[in-house]
Design a protein around this motif. Structure first.
Motif, PDB file in Angstrom:
ATOM      1  N   LYS A  31       0.841  -1.191   0.000  1.00 25.46           N
ATOM      2  CA  LYS A  31       0.000   0.000   0.000  1.00 25.46           C
ATOM      3  C   LYS A  31       0.880   1.246   0.000  1.00 25.46           C
ATOM      4  N   PRO A  32       0.514   2.284  -0.746  1.00 27.73           N
ATOM      5  CA  PRO A  32      -0.665   2.447  -1.614  1.00 27.73           C
ATOM      6  C   PRO A  32      -0.342   2.275  -3.087  1.00 27.73           C
ATOM      7  N   ASP A  83      -0.452   8.425   1.161  1.00 34.86           N
ATOM      8  CA  ASP A  83      -1.514   7.424   1.097  1.00 34.86           C
ATOM      9  C   ASP A  83      -2.821   8.131   1.422  1.00 34.86           C
ATOM     10  N   ARG A 133      -2.450   7.856   7.084  1.00 38.13           N
ATOM     11  CA  ARG A 133      -3.042   8.285   5.824  1.00 38.13           C
ATOM     12  C   ARG A 133      -3.493   9.744   5.903  1.00 38.13           C
TER      13      ARG A 133
END
Length: 231
Positions: A31-32, A83, A133
């Protein structure tokens, strides 16, 4: 007219191909990167360079972005390495295929006009922030192609005030002139994205969201005024 529709259809195919690519690679890449990879895939194949002005803040916790086009998300994903946790209306999470695109990366569903949903929004934003995030919101709540931003909804301010977030507005210039599902148009060309100065949300200032909208609109209008292709 026929050629214009063919160009629009080509862009639609590229966008859906990119989303399919994200779904296929989501559990294969860290991720991401699946999200970023698909966004770059779309941007490159629709021949859309982005001219970035301003400086992204390395400590940003929330992006506020004006919204004109379906390509706005892809543009934003390719101009930051953060992210992003997108806040989107709940109905999108129930749409076949597209719902998977927003559920897999754990984007945040917002049910409009629901007090219980606001409580859930706070909880989910806290979870995404705890995972490093960046909460990313279209504060208008919907697309507008006129160039005049709609009033910003209070949800963004509520979240930012609650967690004392560092907020950075981003102004995207006339993206609806490049891609519009409503008008079924697609035009390749350079898009301008402008990072404005970041600030820390101050719950003691009840007007900061409105002030931010006014600043974003001023920047948008000033930029469009010197770009003859949008006249």
């Amino acid at each position: 007219m026929i050629f214009a529709r063919i160009k629009w259809l080509y862009a639609i195919i590229v966008i859906f191909s990119g989303m399919t690519l994200m779904i296929a690679t989501f559990h294969l890449l860290p991720k991401p990167y699946a999200v970023k990879f698909s966004a770059w895939f779309i941007r490159l194949l629709v021949f859309t360079p982005v001219r970035v002005k301003g400086t992204p803040d390395p400590d940003v916790q929330m992006f506020l972005i004006n919204h004109q086009s379906d390509i706005d998300i892809g543009v934003m994903e390719t101009i930051t390495d953060k992210d992003l946790a997108w806040v989107a209306k709940k109905e999108l999470f129930d749409v076949p295929f597209f719902g998977l695109v927003v559920r897999l990366p754990k984007d945040i569903a917002l049910e409009r006009e629901s007090k219980t949903s606001l409580v859930k929004l706070i909880k989910e934003c806290k979870d995404r922030l705890d995972h490093g995030r960046v909460i990313t919101i279209f504060p208008e709540g919907t697309r507008t192609e006129t160039g005049k931003m709609k009033p910003f909804k209070a949800g963004a301010k509520m979240v930012a005030d609650k967690f004392n977030l560092k907020v950075q507005p981003v102004v995207l210039i006339a993206t609806a002139q490049h891609f519009s599902n409503k008008r079924k148009i697609f035009r390749s060309g350079t898009i301008t994205a402008i990072y404005l100065d970041p600030f820390t949300a101050d719950k003691n200032n009840p007007e900061w969201l409105k002030e931010t909208q006014n600043k974003m609109q001023q920047v948008y209008d000033s930029e469009v005024a010197v770009l003859p292709q949008y006249a």
